[in-house]
Design a protein around this motif. Structure first.
Motif, PDB file in Angstrom:
ATOM      1  N   ASP A  85     -29.831  20.092 -10.926  1.00 13.19           N
ATOM      2  CA  ASP A  85     -29.734  18.656 -10.521  1.00 13.19           C
ATOM      3  C   ASP A  85     -30.061  18.670  -8.886  1.00 13.19           C
ATOM      4  N   ALA A  86     -29.723  19.270  -8.152  1.00 13.63           N
ATOM      5  CA  ALA A  86     -29.713  19.284  -6.654  1.00 13.63           C
ATOM      6  C   ALA A  86     -30.998  19.863  -5.767  1.00 13.63           C
ATOM      7  N   ILE A  87     -31.794  20.727  -6.515  1.00  6.68           N
ATOM      8  CA  ILE A  87     -32.832  21.414  -5.842  1.00  6.68           C
ATOM      9  C   ILE A  87     -34.140  20.891  -6.568  1.00  6.68           C
ATOM     10  N   SER A  88     -35.125  20.684  -5.620  1.00  6.73           N
ATOM     11  CA  SER A  88     -36.355  20.177  -6.299  1.00  6.73           C
ATOM     12  C   SER A  88     -37.400  21.005  -5.160  1.00  6.73           C
ATOM     13  N   LYS A  89     -38.646  21.025  -5.744  1.00  5.46           N
ATOM     14  CA  LYS A  89     -39.553  21.500  -4.724  1.00  5.46           C
ATOM     15  C   LYS A  89     -40.092  20.517  -3.627  1.00  5.46           C
ATOM     16  N   PRO A  90     -40.654  20.837  -2.693  1.00  4.47           N
ATOM     17  CA  PRO A  90     -40.938  19.990  -1.339  1.00  4.47           C
ATOM     18  C   PRO A  90     -42.296  19.222  -1.844  1.00  4.47           C
ATOM     19  N   THR A  91     -42.390  17.739  -1.508  1.00 10.10           N
ATOM     20  CA  THR A  91     -43.559  17.220  -1.840  1.00 10.10           C
ATOM     21  C   THR A  91     -44.599  17.692  -0.753  1.00 10.10           C
ATOM     22  N   GLU A  92     -46.032  17.281  -0.910  1.00  9.74           N
ATOM     23  CA  GLU A  92     -47.039  17.637  -0.329  1.00  9.74           C
ATOM     24  C   GLU A  92     -46.947  17.171   1.192  1.00  9.74           C
ATOM     25  N   PRO A  93     -46.345  15.737   1.300  1.00  9.73           N
ATOM     26  CA  PRO A  93     -46.218  15.233   2.760  1.00  9.73           C
ATOM     27  C   PRO A  93     -45.091  15.978   3.340  1.00  9.73           C
ATOM     28  N   GLN A  94     -43.968  16.331   2.618  1.00  6.22           N
ATOM     29  CA  GLN A  94     -42.845  17.303   3.235  1.00  6.22           C
ATOM     30  C   GLN A  94     -43.372  18.578   3.627  1.00  6.22           C
ATOM     31  N   ARG A  95     -44.301  19.042   2.662  1.00  6.27           N
ATOM     32  CA  ARG A  95     -44.924  20.727   3.260  1.00  6.27           C
ATOM     33  C   ARG A  95     -45.715  20.470   4.547  1.00  6.27           C
ATOM     34  N   ASN A  96     -46.423  19.460   4.565  1.00 12.33           N
ATOM     35  CA  ASN A  96     -47.330  19.325   5.557  1.00 12.33           C
ATOM     36  C   ASN A  96     -46.533  19.076   6.891  1.00 12.33           C
ATOM     37  N   SER A  97     -45.382  18.391   6.788  1.00  7.35           N
ATOM     38  CA  SER A  97     -44.594  18.086   7.949  1.00  7.35           C
ATOM     39  C   SER A  97     -43.931  19.354   8.317  1.00  7.35           C
ATOM     40  N   VAL A  98     -43.617  20.285   7.634  1.00 14.93           N
ATOM     41  CA  VAL A  98     -43.023  21.383   7.858  1.00 14.93           C
ATOM     42  C   VAL A  98     -43.896  22.430   8.339  1.00 14.93           C
ATOM     43  N   LYS A  99     -45.257  22.535   7.859  1.00 17.25           N
ATOM     44  CA  LYS A  99     -46.296  23.111   8.420  1.00 17.25           C
ATOM     45  C   LYS A  99     -46.640  22.913   9.827  1.00 17.25           C
ATOM     46  N   LEU A 100     -46.592  21.590  10.131  1.00 14.85           N
ATOM     47  CA  LEU A 100     -46.935  21.264  11.467  1.00 14.85           C
ATOM     48  C   LEU A 100     -45.651  21.645  12.339  1.00 14.85           C
ATOM     49  N   THR A 102     -43.972  24.049  11.982  1.00 16.49           N
ATOM     50  CA  THR A 102     -43.772  25.722  12.055  1.00 16.49           C
ATOM     51  C   THR A 102     -45.003  25.877  13.076  1.00 16.49           C
ATOM     52  N   HIS A 103     -46.200  25.321  13.067  1.00 20.29           N
ATOM     53  CA  HIS A 103     -47.445  25.402  13.820  1.00 20.29           C
ATOM     54  C   HIS A 103     -47.117  25.367  15.311  1.00 20.29           C
ATOM     55  N   THR A 104     -46.263  24.276  15.567  1.00 25.33           N
ATOM     56  CA  THR A 104     -46.059  23.883  16.857  1.00 25.33           C
ATOM     57  C   THR A 104     -45.008  24.644  17.650  1.00 25.33           C
ATOM     58  N   ARG A 105     -44.073  25.398  16.680  1.00 22.68           N
ATOM     59  CA  ARG A 105     -43.074  26.232  17.374  1.00 22.68           C
ATOM     60  C   ARG A 105     -43.055  27.618  17.373  1.00 22.68           C
ATOM     61  N   SER A 107     -44.936  31.447  17.765  1.00 26.20           N
ATOM     62  CA  SER A 107     -45.958  32.226  18.352  1.00 26.20           C
ATOM     63  C   SER A 107     -46.427  33.242  17.633  1.00 26.20           C
ATOM     64  N   CYS A 108     -46.043  33.489  16.273  1.00 25.42           N
ATOM     65  CA  CYS A 108     -46.372  34.171  15.204  1.00 25.42           C
ATOM     66  C   CYS A 108     -47.466  33.758  14.551  1.00 25.42           C
ATOM     67  N   GLY A 109     -48.790  33.959  14.674  1.00 28.85           N
ATOM     68  CA  GLY A 109     -49.886  33.396  14.017  1.00 28.85           C
ATOM     69  C   GLY A 109     -49.932  33.565  12.488  1.00 28.85           C
ATOM     70  N   ALA A 110     -49.088  34.598  11.854  1.00 35.41           N
ATOM     71  CA  ALA A 110     -48.781  34.867  10.441  1.00 35.41           C
ATOM     72  C   ALA A 110     -47.984  33.574   9.901  1.00 35.41           C
ATOM     73  N   TRP A 111     -46.989  33.104  10.847  1.00 35.68           N
ATOM     74  CA  TRP A 111     -46.157  32.045  10.356  1.00 35.68           C
ATOM     75  C   TRP A 111     -46.773  30.753  10.475  1.00 35.68           C
ATOM     76  N   ARG A 112     -47.615  30.429  11.165  1.00 32.70           N
ATOM     77  CA  ARG A 112     -48.029  28.982  11.523  1.00 32.70           C
ATOM     78  C   ARG A 112     -48.510  27.918  10.168  1.00 32.70           C
ATOM     79  N   ASN A 113     -48.660  28.806   9.157  1.00 33.95           N
ATOM     80  CA  ASN A 113     -49.091  27.767   8.033  1.00 33.95           C
ATOM     81  C   ASN A 113     -47.644  27.818   6.994  1.00 33.95           C
ATOM     82  N   GLY A 114     -46.611  28.261   7.454  1.00 29.61           N
ATOM     83  CA  GLY A 114     -45.672  28.232   6.491  1.00 29.61           C
ATOM     84  C   GLY A 114     -44.710  27.255   6.364  1.00 29.61           C
TER      85      GLY A 114
END
Length: 168
Positions: A85-100, A102-105, A107-114
């Protein structure tokens, strides 16, 4: 703030946990109230090192060491039972927000799309890692790895919104 959450969130958690069968028994000796058991659990979860010993927590709460263990176990079981009841997958806008973010914060290139991790407890490293070493240097002047939790929307965000403590 000994239990590390706002009072309105604490009250909502008590309401959600109270009906769980683990807090009700058929014995002559009643359990502690759910709010006390939750406070003990949250105190345990929010402290580390010497402040997290069962004996110190028992002294803080005015209960026995066995009661600290039992309360912690009961609350953990009740919280885990709320998983679906308490856990759900993030929506596409939520994923994009987190990716942005991660990208701005990062310095590890491999993590930038996480998007599947959020900050957590720091685990200090003995020395600077050889690969992406500077990425592990933190504000406390330590090299550390953050213990990560999947960024699935966990119960507390729902509780915060329901209690009117938080809006996003």
């Amino acid at each position: 703030r000994v239990v590390c959450i706002p009072p309105c969130v604490f009250d909502e958690l008590v309401k959600i946990l109270h009906p769980h069968s683990i807090f009700h028994n058929q014995f002559n000796h009643a359990q502690l109230s759910v709010n006390i058991q939750l406070a003990i659990f949250l105190y345990c979860a929010g402290h580390y090192g010497n402040a997290a010993s069962v004996a110190d927590i028992a002294d803080w709460a005015g209960v026995s060491k066995g009661t600290v263990v039992n309360c912690t176990w009961r609350v953990a079981v009740a919280l885990l039972d709320l998983h679906d009841d308490a856990i759900s997958k993030p929506t596409e806008p939520q994923r994009n927000s987190v990716k942005l973010f991660t990208h701005t914060r990062s310095s590890c290139g491999a993590w930038r799309n996480g998007f599947l991790a959020v900050d957590g407890t720091l685990i200090k490293l003995y020395q600077k890692p050889g690969l992406y070493g500077e990425s592990f240097y933190n504000k406390n002047s330590d090299y550390a790895i953050a213990f990560q939790v999947n960024n699935l929307y966990i119960m507390l965000s729902l509780i915060l919104k329901t209690a009117g403590c938080y809006s996003s």
